[in-house]
Design a protein around this motif. Sequence first.
Motif, PDB file in Angstrom:
ATOM      1  N   ASP A 233     -20.925 -68.292 -29.822  1.00  0.00           N
ATOM      2  CA  ASP A 233     -20.554 -68.532 -28.426  1.00  0.00           C
ATOM      3  C   ASP A 233     -21.479 -69.585 -27.819  1.00  0.00           C
ATOM      4  OD1 ASP A 233     -19.366 -68.169 -25.898  1.00  0.00           O
ATOM      5  OD2 ASP A 233     -20.849 -66.660 -25.353  1.00  0.00           O
ATOM      6  N   ASP A 234     -22.783 -69.422 -28.036  1.00  0.00           N
ATOM      7  CA  ASP A 234     -23.738 -70.410 -27.522  1.00  0.00           C
ATOM      8  C   ASP A 234     -23.541 -71.770 -28.186  1.00  0.00           C
ATOM      9  OD1 ASP A 234     -25.071 -68.771 -25.687  1.00  0.00           O
ATOM     10  OD2 ASP A 234     -26.404 -67.967 -27.224  1.00  0.00           O
ATOM     11  N   LEU A 235     -23.219 -71.766 -29.472  1.00  0.00           N
ATOM     12  CA  LEU A 235     -23.002 -73.020 -30.176  1.00  0.00           C
ATOM     13  C   LEU A 235     -21.800 -73.763 -29.608  1.00  0.00           C
ATOM     14  CD1 LEU A 235     -24.164 -74.640 -32.571  1.00  0.00           C
ATOM     15  CD2 LEU A 235     -22.473 -73.518 -34.032  1.00  0.00           C
TER      16      LEU A 235
ATOM     17  N   ARG B  37     -27.928 -76.961 -18.959  1.00  0.00           N
ATOM     18  CA  ARG B  37     -26.890 -77.045 -19.976  1.00  0.00           C
ATOM     19  C   ARG B  37     -25.635 -76.271 -19.586  1.00  0.00           C
ATOM     20  NH1 ARG B  37     -25.679 -73.664 -24.592  1.00  0.00           N
ATOM     21  NH2 ARG B  37     -27.218 -72.208 -23.752  1.00  0.00           N
ATOM     22  N   GLN B  38     -25.780 -75.015 -19.190  1.00  0.00           N
ATOM     23  CA  GLN B  38     -24.609 -74.162 -18.999  1.00  0.00           C
ATOM     24  C   GLN B  38     -23.797 -74.531 -17.759  1.00  0.00           C
ATOM     25  OE1 GLN B  38     -25.587 -69.944 -19.482  1.00  0.00           O
ATOM     26  NE2 GLN B  38     -27.242 -70.507 -20.847  1.00  0.00           N
ATOM     27  N   LEU B  39     -24.459 -74.698 -16.610  1.00  0.00           N
ATOM     28  CA  LEU B  39     -23.695 -75.056 -15.408  1.00  0.00           C
ATOM     29  C   LEU B  39     -23.062 -76.441 -15.508  1.00  0.00           C
ATOM     30  CD1 LEU B  39     -25.521 -73.578 -12.286  1.00  0.00           C
ATOM     31  CD2 LEU B  39     -23.442 -72.802 -13.420  1.00  0.00           C
ATOM     32  N   PRO B  40     -23.739 -77.443 -16.084  1.00  0.00           N
ATOM     33  CA  PRO B  40     -23.048 -78.717 -16.280  1.00  0.00           C
ATOM     34  C   PRO B  40     -21.798 -78.590 -17.154  1.00  0.00           C
ATOM     35  CG  PRO B  40     -25.398 -79.059 -16.455  1.00  0.00           C
ATOM     36  CD  PRO B  40     -25.193 -77.577 -16.352  1.00  0.00           C
ATOM     37  N   VAL B  41     -21.862 -77.756 -18.196  1.00  0.00           N
ATOM     38  CA  VAL B  41     -20.679 -77.538 -19.032  1.00  0.00           C
ATOM     39  C   VAL B  41     -19.593 -76.834 -18.231  1.00  0.00           C
ATOM     40  CG1 VAL B  41     -19.804 -76.185 -20.981  1.00  0.00           C
ATOM     41  CG2 VAL B  41     -21.864 -77.583 -21.246  1.00  0.00           C
ATOM     42  N   ARG B  42     -19.989 -75.843 -17.481  1.00  0.00           N
ATOM     43  CA  ARG B  42     -19.022 -75.104 -16.659  1.00  0.00           C
ATOM     44  C   ARG B  42     -18.318 -76.042 -15.688  1.00  0.00           C
ATOM     45  NH1 ARG B  42     -20.536 -69.002 -15.265  1.00  0.00           N
ATOM     46  NH2 ARG B  42     -18.568 -68.321 -14.343  1.00  0.00           N
ATOM     47  N   HIS B  43     -19.094 -76.912 -15.078  1.00  0.00           N
ATOM     48  CA  HIS B  43     -18.532 -77.892 -14.147  1.00  0.00           C
ATOM     49  C   HIS B  43     -17.585 -78.842 -14.878  1.00  0.00           C
ATOM     50  CE1 HIS B  43     -19.341 -81.535 -11.286  1.00  0.00           C
ATOM     51  NE2 HIS B  43     -18.155 -81.017 -11.093  1.00  0.00           N
ATOM     52  N   ALA B  44     -18.003 -79.326 -16.051  1.00  0.00           N
ATOM     53  CA  ALA B  44     -17.177 -80.268 -16.794  1.00  0.00           C
ATOM     54  C   ALA B  44     -15.859 -79.646 -17.238  1.00  0.00           C
ATOM     55  CB  ALA B  44     -17.954 -80.774 -18.010  1.00  0.00           C
TER      56      ALA B  44
ATOM     57  N   MET C 112     -23.609 -59.941 -46.545  1.00  0.00           N
ATOM     58  CA  MET C 112     -24.650 -59.671 -45.556  1.00  0.00           C
ATOM     59  C   MET C 112     -25.727 -60.748 -45.606  1.00  0.00           C
ATOM     60  SD  MET C 112     -26.103 -57.765 -43.218  1.00  0.00           S
ATOM     61  CE  MET C 112     -25.538 -56.068 -43.276  1.00  0.00           C
ATOM     62  N   LEU C 113     -26.068 -61.174 -46.800  1.00  0.00           N
ATOM     63  CA  LEU C 113     -27.109 -62.187 -46.948  1.00  0.00           C
ATOM     64  C   LEU C 113     -26.692 -63.495 -46.280  1.00  0.00           C
ATOM     65  CD1 LEU C 113     -29.890 -62.287 -48.257  1.00  0.00           C
ATOM     66  CD2 LEU C 113     -28.830 -63.244 -50.304  1.00  0.00           C
ATOM     67  N   TRP C 114     -25.435 -63.908 -46.478  1.00  0.00           N
ATOM     68  CA  TRP C 114     -24.970 -65.130 -45.835  1.00  0.00           C
ATOM     69  C   TRP C 114     -24.933 -64.989 -44.316  1.00  0.00           C
ATOM     70  CZ3 TRP C 114     -25.187 -69.671 -47.739  1.00  0.00           C
ATOM     71  CH2 TRP C 114     -25.065 -69.872 -49.111  1.00  0.00           C
ATOM     72  N   MET C 115     -24.596 -63.812 -43.847  1.00  0.00           N
ATOM     73  CA  MET C 115     -24.590 -63.584 -42.405  1.00  0.00           C
ATOM     74  C   MET C 115     -26.005 -63.684 -41.831  1.00  0.00           C
ATOM     75  SD  MET C 115     -22.930 -60.395 -40.280  1.00  0.00           S
ATOM     76  CE  MET C 115     -21.539 -60.359 -41.397  1.00  0.00           C
ATOM     77  N   LEU C 116     -26.973 -63.155 -42.569  1.00  0.00           N
ATOM     78  CA  LEU C 116     -28.364 -63.251 -42.126  1.00  0.00           C
ATOM     79  C   LEU C 116     -28.836 -64.701 -42.120  1.00  0.00           C
ATOM     80  CD1 LEU C 116     -29.944 -60.169 -43.949  1.00  0.00           C
ATOM     81  CD2 LEU C 116     -29.348 -60.376 -41.526  1.00  0.00           C
ATOM     82  N   TYR C 117     -28.462 -65.455 -43.165  1.00  0.00           N
ATOM     83  CA  TYR C 117     -28.819 -66.876 -43.191  1.00  0.00           C
ATOM     84  C   TYR C 117     -28.217 -67.610 -41.990  1.00  0.00           C
ATOM     85  CZ  TYR C 117     -30.541 -66.465 -48.017  1.00  0.00           C
ATOM     86  OH  TYR C 117     -31.253 -66.128 -49.149  1.00  0.00           O
ATOM     87  N   ALA C 118     -26.955 -67.306 -41.682  1.00  0.00           N
ATOM     88  CA  ALA C 118     -26.291 -67.950 -40.543  1.00  0.00           C
ATOM     89  C   ALA C 118     -27.001 -67.612 -39.241  1.00  0.00           C
ATOM     90  CB  ALA C 118     -24.830 -67.523 -40.477  1.00  0.00           C
ATOM     91  N   ASN C 119     -27.423 -66.353 -39.100  1.00  0.00           N
ATOM     92  CA  ASN C 119     -28.122 -65.950 -37.876  1.00  0.00           C
ATOM     93  C   ASN C 119     -29.482 -66.622 -37.755  1.00  0.00           C
ATOM     94  OD1 ASN C 119     -26.364 -64.212 -36.429  1.00  0.00           O
ATOM     95  ND2 ASN C 119     -26.709 -62.589 -37.917  1.00  0.00           N
ATOM     96  N   VAL C 120     -30.186 -66.747 -38.872  1.00  0.00           N
ATOM     97  CA  VAL C 120     -31.471 -67.446 -38.834  1.00  0.00           C
ATOM     98  C   VAL C 120     -31.268 -68.897 -38.410  1.00  0.00           C
ATOM     99  CG1 VAL C 120     -33.379 -68.311 -40.243  1.00  0.00           C
ATOM    100  CG2 VAL C 120     -32.621 -65.944 -40.497  1.00  0.00           C
ATOM    101  N   ALA C 121     -30.250 -69.547 -38.986  1.00  0.00           N
ATOM    102  CA  ALA C 121     -29.973 -70.938 -38.623  1.00  0.00           C
ATOM    103  C   ALA C 121     -29.607 -71.063 -37.141  1.00  0.00           C
ATOM    104  CB  ALA C 121     -28.839 -71.483 -39.495  1.00  0.00           C
ATOM    105  N   LEU C 122     -28.783 -70.146 -36.646  1.00  0.00           N
ATOM    106  CA  LEU C 122     -28.402 -70.188 -35.239  1.00  0.00           C
ATOM    107  C   LEU C 122     -29.601 -69.917 -34.333  1.00  0.00           C
ATOM    108  CD1 LEU C 122     -24.977 -68.298 -35.416  1.00  0.00           C
ATOM    109  CD2 LEU C 122     -25.317 -70.702 -34.788  1.00  0.00           C
ATOM    110  N   PHE C 123     -30.473 -69.013 -34.759  1.00  0.00           N
ATOM    111  CA  PHE C 123     -31.670 -68.724 -33.956  1.00  0.00           C
ATOM    112  C   PHE C 123     -32.584 -69.952 -33.884  1.00  0.00           C
ATOM    113  CE2 PHE C 123     -36.128 -67.347 -33.746  1.00  0.00           C
ATOM    114  CZ  PHE C 123     -36.116 -66.688 -32.519  1.00  0.00           C
TER     115      PHE C 123
END
Length: 463
Positions: free
Chosen positions: A34-36, A221-228, A383-394
């Motif tokens: 969602d943040d991405l 970041r967030q309010l400018p996106v919301r406005h756009a 599960m391992l791939w999900m953890l890798y994805a979460n680390v990358a997103l973090f």
Amino acid sequence: MLGAIMDAAVAWIDGIARETMLFAAVGFLIGGLDDLAVDAAYLVRAIRRRWRGSTVPVMADFPLATCTGRIAVLVPAWDEAAVIGAMMRATLGRFDHPDWRLYAGAYPNDAATIAAIGAVAAEDGRVRMVLTPRPGPTTKADCLNALWRAVLADGAAEGRAFTAIVLHDAEDVVHPGELRLYDHMLRHADAVQIPVLPLPDPASRWVSGHYIDEFAESHGRQLPVRHALGAGLPFAGVGCAISIAMLARIAVARGGVPFDEASLTEDYELGLTVRALGGRGVFVHARETPQGPPVAVRAYFPATLATAIRQKARWMTGIALAGWDRTGWHRGWRDHWMRMRDRRTILAIPVLAIAYVALLAWGLDEAVHWWRGSEPAAIDGDMLWMLYANVALFLWRMAVRFGMVRRAYGRREALRSIPRVFVSNFVALFAARRAVVRYAALLRGQPVRWDKTAHHFPTDLPA
């Protein structure tokens, strides 16, 4: 027998560690994606602006000579004797608009605040003190409605109606040029919000400082996106201006007053109401000069854990819980998405709490298996791939936060923003508990009260 009990206990610990990790991993992955998506929208917005040759507006774009509006600045106050006098004097000395008046609201049973406002009013004719009809504390919206009625009455009596109102709190450091900006922007919009930048508090680098990180991301970041995207813009409660015409429409829709006295977060709901009535709200990021500081409101935020938790709990109750009941949804995927983001905070807390449980469970699991000389259960591939994805997103999230804080505050605060994530999580966890308890009380019929925190005003004002 003892061996069987130990085997069962280890299996139980294995199961807790595995299931809590799965729950937290899925929750973090949804939130991270969602943040991405917001980051992607922000990047697209930046590319489009560069392609079109758009520039950040500067104060020279809002000349004093062409200001034609009459602006009322509303400052509601309850138990603000410690700061409101200094705030009002600073405001009177900083604003450079030709036609404005400051309306300060106080309660008849708050003698200290009345005395502080009265002392400033005696010095400057631009100040008008308004007493609420009921003793306090009621709600901030109730105080604002008293100020609204005074603004209308003065405009009618003087034969010169006000064209806009501006909202500020008793601890705000206003920007000298913001009234000029509002005057010009309200010719093309019904409401305007400018950034809020918390002041760094040397005595509270971590608790007060975590607001720096959150507002740098939210208003950078967030309010400018919301406005756009064209979604409804919630107000921050300060640094926002609304045309009198739009407030009058909202008042008609609400039975005579524009601010909802049953709301804990009347500012947030007011911005969404502008959108619901077909009005246009804009978020304006302007600078004093092309490379100069932003036009923004500054203030100290709560400096202790107790006060930060209380403030965050009020926001969660008003926006994520009661707000869900009160404002519902809106037409179109953009508003659906943004309102879901507003409300996801309370949903993210169980994920965060269970993530900490998962860390403890895995640590205990590893220790028990080490003690017994056995191998812990292997993590499966998905599960391992999900953890890798979460680390990358973090890591990406931390990089974005670092960049946003650095742009607004410099490298030192940006470096502090990384460990302050844990302070933010701690405050959010305890605020969520308080918010749920308070929301349950509201559902049982407990009256809404102004749950404010103590404030302080800077002795050395920023330029």
